[in-house]
Design a protein around this motif. Structure first.
Motif, PDB file in Angstrom:
ATOM      1  N   ASN A 186       0.833  -1.200   0.000  1.00 60.45           N
ATOM      2  CA  ASN A 186       0.000   0.000   0.000  1.00 60.45           C
ATOM      3  C   ASN A 186       0.872   1.256   0.000  1.00 60.45           C
ATOM      4  OD1 ASN A 186      -2.023   1.898   0.276  1.00 60.45           O
ATOM      5  ND2 ASN A 186      -3.102   0.823   1.898  1.00 60.45           N
ATOM      6  N   PRO A 187       1.517   1.571  -1.141  1.00 61.46           N
ATOM      7  CA  PRO A 187       2.397   2.745  -1.183  1.00 61.46           C
ATOM      8  C   PRO A 187       1.664   4.047  -0.902  1.00 61.46           C
ATOM      9  CG  PRO A 187       1.996   1.877  -3.390  1.00 61.46           C
ATOM     10  CD  PRO A 187       1.470   0.862  -2.432  1.00 61.46           C
ATOM     11  N   GLY A 188       0.393   4.112  -1.264  1.00 63.98           N
ATOM     12  CA  GLY A 188      -0.376   5.328  -1.008  1.00 63.98           C
ATOM     13  C   GLY A 188      -0.475   5.638   0.474  1.00 63.98           C
ATOM     14  N   ALA A 189      -0.704   4.602   1.289  1.00 60.91           N
ATOM     15  CA  ALA A 189      -0.811   4.809   2.730  1.00 60.91           C
ATOM     16  C   ALA A 189       0.507   5.286   3.305  1.00 60.91           C
ATOM     17  CB  ALA A 189      -1.238   3.507   3.419  1.00 60.91           C
ATOM     18  N   ILE A 190       1.617   4.733   2.810  1.00 62.76           N
ATOM     19  CA  ILE A 190       2.940   5.143   3.300  1.00 62.76           C
ATOM     20  C   ILE A 190       3.131   6.644   3.119  1.00 62.76           C
ATOM     21  CG2 ILE A 190       5.405   4.992   2.848  1.00 62.76           C
ATOM     22  CD1 ILE A 190       4.542   2.557   4.269  1.00 62.76           C
ATOM     23  N   TRP A 191       2.829   7.152   1.935  1.00 62.62           N
ATOM     24  CA  TRP A 191       3.075   8.569   1.659  1.00 62.62           C
ATOM     25  C   TRP A 191       2.050   9.461   2.328  1.00 62.62           C
ATOM     26  CZ3 TRP A 191       7.750   8.843   0.684  1.00 62.62           C
ATOM     27  CH2 TRP A 191       8.391   7.905  -0.134  1.00 62.62           C
ATOM     28  N   ARG A 192       0.816   9.010   2.433  1.00 62.49           N
ATOM     29  CA  ARG A 192      -0.199   9.833   3.115  1.00 62.49           C
ATOM     30  C   ARG A 192       0.138   9.996   4.597  1.00 62.49           C
ATOM     31  NH1 ARG A 192      -3.678   7.390  -0.653  1.00 62.49           N
ATOM     32  NH2 ARG A 192      -3.962   5.527   0.650  1.00 62.49           N
ATOM     33  N   VAL A 193       0.564   8.898   5.214  1.00 63.39           N
ATOM     34  CA  VAL A 193       0.898   8.975   6.630  1.00 63.39           C
ATOM     35  C   VAL A 193       2.183   9.773   6.839  1.00 63.39           C
ATOM     36  CG1 VAL A 193       1.595   7.611   8.638  1.00 63.39           C
ATOM     37  CG2 VAL A 193      -0.352   6.900   7.265  1.00 63.39           C
ATOM     38  N   ALA A 194       3.130   9.668   5.915  1.00 61.67           N
ATOM     39  CA  ALA A 194       4.342  10.484   6.013  1.00 61.67           C
ATOM     40  C   ALA A 194       3.988  11.966   5.999  1.00 61.67           C
ATOM     41  CB  ALA A 194       5.288  10.158   4.860  1.00 61.67           C
ATOM     42  N   ASN A 195       3.045  12.336   5.168  1.00 61.24           N
ATOM     43  CA  ASN A 195       2.635  13.736   5.112  1.00 61.24           C
ATOM     44  C   ASN A 195       1.925  14.155   6.392  1.00 61.24           C
ATOM     45  OD1 ASN A 195       2.447  16.187   3.453  1.00 61.24           O
ATOM     46  ND2 ASN A 195       0.249  15.851   3.608  1.00 61.24           N
ATOM     47  N   LEU A 196       1.096  13.260   6.934  1.00 58.87           N
ATOM     48  CA  LEU A 196       0.451  13.541   8.218  1.00 58.87           C
ATOM     49  C   LEU A 196       1.499  13.753   9.309  1.00 58.87           C
ATOM     50  CD1 LEU A 196      -2.560  11.060   8.645  1.00 58.87           C
ATOM     51  CD2 LEU A 196      -2.671  13.549   8.514  1.00 58.87           C
ATOM     52  N   ALA A 197       2.505  12.874   9.326  1.00 56.44           N
ATOM     53  CA  ALA A 197       3.525  12.928  10.368  1.00 56.44           C
ATOM     54  C   ALA A 197       4.344  14.198  10.283  1.00 56.44           C
ATOM     55  CB  ALA A 197       4.427  11.702  10.273  1.00 56.44           C
ATOM     56  N   ARG A 198       4.743  14.582   9.092  1.00 53.91           N
ATOM     57  CA  ARG A 198       5.661  15.726   8.976  1.00 53.91           C
ATOM     58  C   ARG A 198       4.973  17.051   9.242  1.00 53.91           C
ATOM     59  NH1 ARG A 198       5.661  19.158   4.726  1.00 53.91           N
ATOM     60  NH2 ARG A 198       4.245  18.653   3.015  1.00 53.91           N
ATOM     61  N   THR A 199       3.644  17.113   9.129  1.00 53.72           N
ATOM     62  CA  THR A 199       2.935  18.388   9.298  1.00 53.72           C
ATOM     63  C   THR A 199       2.130  18.462  10.596  1.00 53.72           C
ATOM     64  OG1 THR A 199       1.028  17.556   8.035  1.00 53.72           O
ATOM     65  CG2 THR A 199       2.732  18.727   6.805  1.00 53.72           C
ATOM     66  N   ALA A 200       2.184  17.418  11.424  1.00 52.76           N
ATOM     67  CA  ALA A 200       1.322  17.358  12.612  1.00 52.76           C
ATOM     68  C   ALA A 200       1.787  18.340  13.687  1.00 52.76           C
ATOM     69  CB  ALA A 200       1.306  15.944  13.175  1.00 52.76           C
ATOM     70  N   ASP A 201       0.937  19.273  14.032  1.00 54.63           N
ATOM     71  CA  ASP A 201       1.161  20.178  15.157  1.00 54.63           C
ATOM     72  C   ASP A 201       0.054  19.905  16.179  1.00 54.63           C
ATOM     73  OD1 ASP A 201       1.397  22.184  16.997  1.00 54.63           O
ATOM     74  OD2 ASP A 201       1.331  23.838  15.569  1.00 54.63           O
ATOM     75  N   LEU A 202       0.432  19.231  17.261  1.00 56.88           N
ATOM     76  CA  LEU A 202      -0.539  18.809  18.269  1.00 56.88           C
ATOM     77  C   LEU A 202      -0.342  19.548  19.596  1.00 56.88           C
ATOM     78  CD1 LEU A 202      -0.352  15.000  17.449  1.00 56.88           C
ATOM     79  CD2 LEU A 202      -2.276  16.512  16.978  1.00 56.88           C
ATOM     80  N   THR A 203       0.255  20.711  19.530  1.00 65.61           N
ATOM     81  CA  THR A 203       0.513  21.461  20.757  1.00 65.61           C
ATOM     82  C   THR A 203      -0.777  21.931  21.418  1.00 65.61           C
ATOM     83  OG1 THR A 203       0.938  23.407  19.364  1.00 65.61           O
ATOM     84  CG2 THR A 203       2.852  22.174  20.140  1.00 65.61           C
ATOM     85  N   THR A 204      -1.799  22.249  20.623  1.00 65.37           N
ATOM     86  CA  THR A 204      -3.090  22.641  21.205  1.00 65.37           C
ATOM     87  C   THR A 204      -3.717  21.475  21.958  1.00 65.37           C
ATOM     88  OG1 THR A 204      -3.484  24.285  19.481  1.00 65.37           O
ATOM     89  CG2 THR A 204      -5.402  23.490  20.686  1.00 65.37           C
ATOM     90  N   GLU A 205      -3.664  20.294  21.349  1.00 68.40           N
ATOM     91  CA  GLU A 205      -4.223  19.100  22.002  1.00 68.40           C
ATOM     92  C   GLU A 205      -3.448  18.764  23.280  1.00 68.40           C
ATOM     93  OE1 GLU A 205      -5.379  18.870  17.693  1.00 68.40           O
ATOM     94  OE2 GLU A 205      -3.634  19.487  18.845  1.00 68.40           O
ATOM     95  N   LEU A 206      -2.125  18.910  23.249  1.00 69.46           N
ATOM     96  CA  LEU A 206      -1.322  18.632  24.437  1.00 69.46           C
ATOM     97  C   LEU A 206      -1.637  19.606  25.563  1.00 69.46           C
ATOM     98  CD1 LEU A 206       2.103  17.784  22.784  1.00 69.46           C
ATOM     99  CD2 LEU A 206       0.739  16.252  24.199  1.00 69.46           C
ATOM    100  N   ALA A 207      -1.843  20.873  25.199  1.00 70.44           N
ATOM    101  CA  ALA A 207      -2.198  21.861  26.218  1.00 70.44           C
ATOM    102  C   ALA A 207      -3.518  21.507  26.896  1.00 70.44           C
ATOM    103  CB  ALA A 207      -2.274  23.251  25.595  1.00 70.44           C
ATOM    104  N   GLU A 208      -4.463  21.006  26.124  1.00 74.46           N
ATOM    105  CA  GLU A 208      -5.746  20.603  26.688  1.00 74.46           C
ATOM    106  C   GLU A 208      -5.581  19.373  27.586  1.00 74.46           C
ATOM    107  OE1 GLU A 208      -9.617  20.073  27.827  1.00 74.46           O
ATOM    108  OE2 GLU A 208      -8.650  21.855  26.971  1.00 74.46           O
ATOM    109  N   LEU A 209      -4.763  18.422  27.159  1.00 74.18           N
ATOM    110  CA  LEU A 209      -4.504  17.244  27.993  1.00 74.18           C
ATOM    111  C   LEU A 209      -3.840  17.651  29.299  1.00 74.18           C
ATOM    112  CD1 LEU A 209      -3.271  14.655  25.321  1.00 74.18           C
ATOM    113  CD2 LEU A 209      -5.526  14.785  26.395  1.00 74.18           C
ATOM    114  N   ASN A 210      -2.994  18.656  29.219  1.00 76.21           N
ATOM    115  CA  ASN A 210      -2.368  19.179  30.425  1.00 76.21           C
ATOM    116  C   ASN A 210      -3.406  19.760  31.389  1.00 76.21           C
ATOM    117  OD1 ASN A 210      -0.017  20.018  32.002  1.00 76.21           O
ATOM    118  ND2 ASN A 210      -0.583  22.096  31.416  1.00 76.21           N
ATOM    119  N   LYS A 211      -4.384  20.484  30.841  1.00 75.84           N
ATOM    120  CA  LYS A 211      -5.461  21.035  31.666  1.00 75.84           C
ATOM    121  C   LYS A 211      -6.274  19.929  32.320  1.00 75.84           C
ATOM    122  CE  LYS A 211      -6.141  25.326  29.042  1.00 75.84           C
ATOM    123  NZ  LYS A 211      -7.090  26.089  28.183  1.00 75.84           N
TER     124      LYS A 211
END
Length: 286
Positions: A185-210
């Motif tokens: 499934n080469p498509g999944a490999i590249w789609r997930v790579a793009n998700l990984a390289r652009t993921a900014d989850l700092t807002t979610e982490l701040a909420e988990l901290n709260k």
């Protein structure tokens, strides 16, 4: 230490095939989410050492990897992966919160799972996780994570495997699982790579901290894949989270299963000792 061998199973999650490993005793439940391009079996040796320490370990192959069916097209984002994890837990009979451990891309999925579905997660352990807001280019310039080009990930992954011991222990298992994933499934490999390289989850982490969710960051000193700037931005959104530094590169837990088992077991014991006397116990699969 002798390690417990995981047993491998196939189930249907939301009507689609999924593969997972399970091993260990009837101790606390740990659910491990793997990194980009890999699968549940890639970490079998490391998870076996973890299971040897009195834990009940579940390791699903995330959608698109290890023979697990890919998500529907409109669900191929981090929320879609998080929803899949919740449904996987329900499918195998886990009804209470678990310790969620995520490596690299799996760390990002773990963050979203804890954020989107609080009832799934009693504590979060992030191993060299994606999700920070920043990275530094080869000139040392700080940039937003979304600006990191995909080819930069590949170059740094290659550099991460250069140490002889790391390459000897890690490269064979990566190739064993990454190559079939790419062919299947080469498509999944590249789609997930793009998700990984652009993921900014700092807002979610701040909420988990709260929410005061117990959270530990584990980082290796020589990670060439996810830069220190990403670690710092993960750290900044939290209220002085526990940070554990270990030797090795991005795949340190594959190269040193003993250390991985020791670190995770110690983290879980510390959190458990700080919990109320009558904690809510998770359900367990048969």
């Amino acid at each position: 230490m002798n390690h417990v061998k995981l047993n491998w199973h196939t189930v249907k999650v939301s009507g689609r095939i999924a593969h997972y490993g399970v091993g260990g005793s009837d101790g606390p439940v740990v659910v491990f989410l793997h990194g980009w391009g890999l699968a549940d079996r890639t970490y079998a040796r490391s998870l076996g050492y973890l299971a040897s320490n009195g834990l009940r370990v579940y390791a699903p192959a995330l959608p698109g990897f290890g023979g697990t069916a890919e998500l529907p097209e409109d669900e191929r984002d981090l929320h879609g992966y998080a929803a899949w994890v919740r449904e996987f837990l329900r499918t195998i009979g886990i009804t209470g919160p678990v310790a969620l451990v995520g490596h690299s891309f799996g760390g990002g999925v773990a963050i979203r799972t804890a954020y989107d579905f609080p009832d799934t997660t009693s504590q979060l352990i992030l191993l060299n996780s994606i999700g920070g807001s920043s990275w530094t280019n080869n000139r040392g310039v700080l940039k937003a994570i979304a600006q990191r080009p995909l080819w930069d990930w590949g170059l740094h992954l290659q550099a991460d495997l250069l140490p002889t011991r790391q390459m000897a222990n890690v490269l064979p298992v990566i190739l064993r699982d990454a190559v079939p994933n790419l062919l299947r499934n080469p498509g999944a490999i590249w789609r997930v790579a793009n998700l990984a390289r652009t993921a900014d989850l700092t807002t979610e982490l701040a909420e988990l901290n709260k929410r005061k969710l117990p959270l530990v960051i584990v980082w290796s000193q020589n990670d060439n894949v996810i830069p220190e700037a990403t670690l710092m931005s993960l750290h900044a959104g939290l209220d002085d989270p526990k940070l554990i530094t270990v030797p090795g590169g991005h795949g340190w837990l594959l190269a040193d299963p003993d250390r991985f088992g020791e670190v995770i077991t110690n983290v879980l014991q510390v959190v458990e000792s700080a919990a109320p006397a009558t904690p809510r116990k998770p359900g367990r699969a048969a």
